[in-house]
Design an enzyme around this catalytic site. Structure first.
Site, PDB file in Angstrom:
ATOM      1  N   ALA B  58       4.046  -3.008  36.339  1.00 37.60           N
ATOM      2  CA  ALA B  58       4.971  -2.580  35.288  1.00 37.60           C
ATOM      3  C   ALA B  58       4.183  -2.693  33.988  1.00 37.60           C
ATOM      4  O   ALA B  58       4.380  -3.614  33.198  1.00 37.60           O
ATOM      5  CB  ALA B  58       6.209  -3.475  35.269  1.00 37.60           C
ATOM      6  N   GLU B  59       3.254  -1.754  33.806  1.00 48.14           N
ATOM      7  CA  GLU B  59       2.287  -1.881  32.704  1.00 48.14           C
ATOM      8  C   GLU B  59       2.961  -2.003  31.348  1.00 48.14           C
ATOM      9  O   GLU B  59       2.547  -2.811  30.507  1.00 48.14           O
ATOM     10  CB  GLU B  59       1.323  -0.683  32.699  1.00 48.14           C
ATOM     11  CG  GLU B  59       0.317  -0.676  33.840  1.00 48.14           C
ATOM     12  CD  GLU B  59       0.841  -0.031  35.109  1.00 48.14           C
ATOM     13  OE1 GLU B  59       2.022   0.368  35.137  1.00 48.14           O
ATOM     14  OE2 GLU B  59       0.075   0.071  36.088  1.00 48.14           O
ATOM     15  N   PHE B  85      -4.285   3.641  33.799  1.00 44.50           N
ATOM     16  CA  PHE B  85      -3.006   2.922  33.917  1.00 44.50           C
ATOM     17  C   PHE B  85      -2.522   2.430  32.546  1.00 44.50           C
ATOM     18  O   PHE B  85      -1.339   2.188  32.351  1.00 44.50           O
ATOM     19  CB  PHE B  85      -3.123   1.711  34.854  1.00 44.50           C
ATOM     20  CG  PHE B  85      -3.549   2.024  36.258  1.00 44.50           C
ATOM     21  CD1 PHE B  85      -3.598   3.329  36.727  1.00 44.50           C
ATOM     22  CD2 PHE B  85      -3.914   1.001  37.129  1.00 44.50           C
ATOM     23  CE1 PHE B  85      -4.000   3.615  38.024  1.00 44.50           C
ATOM     24  CE2 PHE B  85      -4.310   1.269  38.426  1.00 44.50           C
ATOM     25  CZ  PHE B  85      -4.359   2.582  38.872  1.00 44.50           C
ATOM     26  N   HIS B 128      -7.778   8.318  38.054  1.00 41.19           N
ATOM     27  CA  HIS B 128      -8.487   7.034  38.149  1.00 41.19           C
ATOM     28  C   HIS B 128      -9.896   7.123  37.588  1.00 41.19           C
ATOM     29  O   HIS B 128     -10.762   6.341  37.939  1.00 41.19           O
ATOM     30  CB  HIS B 128      -8.562   6.559  39.605  1.00 41.19           C
ATOM     31  CG  HIS B 128      -7.264   6.081  40.164  1.00 41.19           C
ATOM     32  ND1 HIS B 128      -6.212   6.930  40.421  1.00 41.19           N
ATOM     33  CD2 HIS B 128      -6.836   4.844  40.499  1.00 41.19           C
ATOM     34  CE1 HIS B 128      -5.196   6.231  40.900  1.00 41.19           C
ATOM     35  NE2 HIS B 128      -5.542   4.961  40.960  1.00 41.19           N
TER      36      HIS B 128
END
Lengths: 321, 324
Positions: B58-59, B85, B128
């Site tokens: 839950a960045e 992210f 990524h």
């Protein structure tokens, strides 16, 4: 004041004075806005003063508070200096943040009012962080947000983590029925924001946010719960902003009869009426309360408008500590 | 001096930071995840387990929690994992943390380190592989560390933790297994904003950070074989940027290639090139060259990655154009 059971008449008069001061401050802010002394996006909470005063009263000196974009009342109730607040709103260097933040970015660290924010729901995770930092010290963090913020991802992430880590935080929802310009029925599937707490196992209560004593009673229990290490709670306060979302908002999205109904539930009028019925306040004394508040606000205006603007050099310096 | 991996040096730096200040906390299990040497990273849990929290994915939530903790007494190092992210936490990283000190006029400070691993890693594909340093450079109030060697990562992580400002700390994914010398008998401190000349030369300056330092050194070696003497300047931190060191080198060589693994438009190479053009124009004997990523998302397959990666060969080619 740890419990509403101990509230004396003098206490109630004090609570009334604080609500009246907030109202007087914000009415003068509107006036200064129209005169051009205050600019930008300014959100007043006229009609929501009971929540601000009750929350501040339930906290101890060492506890922390995080606000929203509509936080003048939260800060004044917490004991912030209204001179420095008015100067901040007027963009002057003698303001809390030297005029760099204005209404939406008030910070009064001296009274542990850590920040308003221009982002709906932006302070909820911050409050959890402060709660994490001070969990072992027995401190409590209260964070305000509105019904609109309950739709944000950060709100739900925060509810999960606050419950998971049993953080000493009180989630204070000022449910004024509108997320900016959208009524609650159009912006969420729940009837009450407190319903969101069930899946996370967070105790929650919904109270009449315009009844100061009811909010205070709920807040006192919530704060005690947090201080005892029992984790987060939510107090949802049903209230209403009698003005628009921002100063200048024509508020065409709501009906006149709705505003009139809520005007009948004005928290200041209600407490005034109660005190009068208890014969603790008469017309003269009520006028004195109002006059004294107006005088304090006039002092704040003089202080604010007498301040300088920050120089270009000062404004571009100190980006880093 | 001892040879060790970048990853181990990173762990040593974090262990030292934890030992010197009890308000330093770690948020996130990612440090000990991919590529982590269990022997080294295990020490973190053994010695400082009570200062490590493992938040859910839950960045936005946990980066905000780290900011709030930093505003009120802690010095969190947040392991976000892959750089992309961090975009999930952009509201807190870009819209709360950097303004806290400035906006409050020093009533509060925000000593948080957002740690991320980024860059073209080998089939990381579209979400990524992004190196976000240029994006964060457009956010005043954030410091940015982009170390390229084991000694630098150890020193800079400690400097980032000690700093009262929010810091973006980016390790390139491919640096972790790289070896380098670290002097464990000294503190190895490195201040923020001090560049390091990784190789001296006289004909052309190559400005490079992070993984690009190694490509620049490889290019310099190849250029040397061709009779071209290249100097490699590694700023090590983008904010603060050691402009003087860059301009000093350009004044000496008169030619410059800025090599970086971020996109060309509004990227790291662009800002450094613009600074040289503005403040070092009189020293230039040839146009400035940028070697960067074309303005496309990072594609998946290795062959496609090779097409967009700013390699040593591309640096050599750029240098040849301006040195001929």
């Amino acid at each position: 004041m740890s419990s509403t059971m101990d509230i004396t008449t003098e206490d109630k008069l004090d609570l009334l004075r604080r609500m009246v001061l907030i109202r007087a401050f914000e009415e003068r802010v509107i006036d200064l806005y129209h005169r051009g002394d205050i600019a930008g996006l300014v959100h007043v909470g006229i009609g929501q003063e009971a929540v601000a005063v009750a929350v501040a009263t339930s906290l101890l000196e060492g506890d922390y508070l995080y606000g929203t974009h509509r936080s003048h009342g939260h800060f004044i109730a917490r004991g912030a200096d209204i001179n420095k607040m008015m100067a901040e709103l007027a963009g002057r260097a003698n303001g809390y943040c030297e005029g760099l933040g204005g209404s939406m970015h008030l910070v009064a660290a001296e009274v542990k009012a850590m920040g308003a924010t221009g982002i709906v729901g932006g302070t909820i995770p911050l409050a959890l962080g402060t709660a994490l930092a001070h969990r072992d010290a027995g401190l409590v963090v209260a964070v305000y947000f509105g019904d609109g913020a309950a739709n944000t991802g950060g709100f739900h992430e925060s509810l999960n983590i606050a419950a998971l880590w049993k953080l000493p935080v009180v989630l204070v929802c000022e449910n004024n029925g509108y997320a900016e310009f959208t009524p609650m029925s159009e912006h969420t599937v729940v009837e009450r924001v407190s319903e969101h707490c069930k899946p996370y196992g967070i105790p929650a209560r919904t109270v009449d946010g315009n009844d100061l004593l009811e909010v205070l009673e709920a807040m006192s229990r919530a704060v005690e719960h947090a201080r005892n290490g029992e984790g987060p709670t939510m107090v949802e306060c049903l209230t209403y902003r009698l003005r628009g979302h921002y100063i200048g908002d024509p508020a065409q999205y709501r009906q006149a009869n709705e505003v009139a109904e809520w005007r009948e539930k004005d928290p200041i009028e209600r407490l005034t009426k109660q005190l009068k019925s208890e014969r603790a306040l008469d017309e003269d004394a009520a006028s004195t309360v109002k006059r004294e508040a107006d005088e304090r606000v006039e002092d704040a205006v003089r202080f604010a408008l007498g301040g300088e603007y920050l120089s270009m050099d000062a404004m571009t310096a100190r980006v880093f500590g | 001096m001892r040879e060790m991996t970048y990853s181990e040096a990173m762990a040593i730096g974090i262990l030292e930071a934890l030992a010197e200040d009890e308000t330093v906390v770690l948020m996130g299990a990612g440090f000990g995840g991919l590529h982590g040497d269990p022997a080294v990273w295990g020490q973190l849990r053994e010695k400082f387990g009570d200062r490590i929290t493992n938040p859910p994915i839950a960045e936005l939530g946990y980066c905000g929690i780290a900011v709030g903790a930093a505003l009120t007494g802690l010095r969190p190092i947040v392991a976000i994992g892959t750089g992309s992210f961090s975009f999930e936490a952009f509201p807190q990283i870009a819209n709360e943390a950097p303004q806290a000190y400035y906006g409050s006029r020093g009533q509060v400070t925000c000593p948080v380190v957002f740690h991320m691993r980024a860059g073209i890693r080998g089939a990381g594909a579209l979400q990524h592989s992004t190196a976000p340093q240029a994006m964060y450079w457009n956010t005043p109030g954030l410091e940015i560390c982009v170390p390229g060697s084991p000694a630098d990562v150890r020193g800079l992580i400690k400097a980032a933790v000690r700093s009262d400002n929010p810091t973006i700390f980016i390790d390139h994914e491919r640096l972790h297994p790289l070896m380098g010398e670290v002097d464990e008998t000294s503190s190895g401190d490195i201040p923020l904003g001090v560049a390091d000349v990784k190789r001296e030369g006289s004909d052309v300056t190559i400005v490079a950070t992070s993984i690009m330092v190694h490509r620049a050194l490889e290019a310099a070696e190849s250029l040397a074989d061709q009779g071209v003497s290249a100097e490699v300047v590694d700023p090590r931190t983008l904010v603060p940027l050691d402009k003087d060191a860059i301009l000093r080198s350009v004044a000496k060589t008169g030619r410059v290639v800025v090599a970086d693994e971020t996109q060309k438009s509004c990227g790291v190479a662009s800002e450094i090139a613009a600074t040289i053009a503005e403040e070092g124009f009189d020293s230039l004997r040839a146009p400035i060259k940028r070697v960067a990523i074309p303005n496309v998302p990072i594609p998946y397959h290795q062959s496609e990655e090779d097409y967009v990666t700013p390699t040593a060969q591309r640096i050599v080619e750029a240098a040849q154009v301006i040195c001929s």
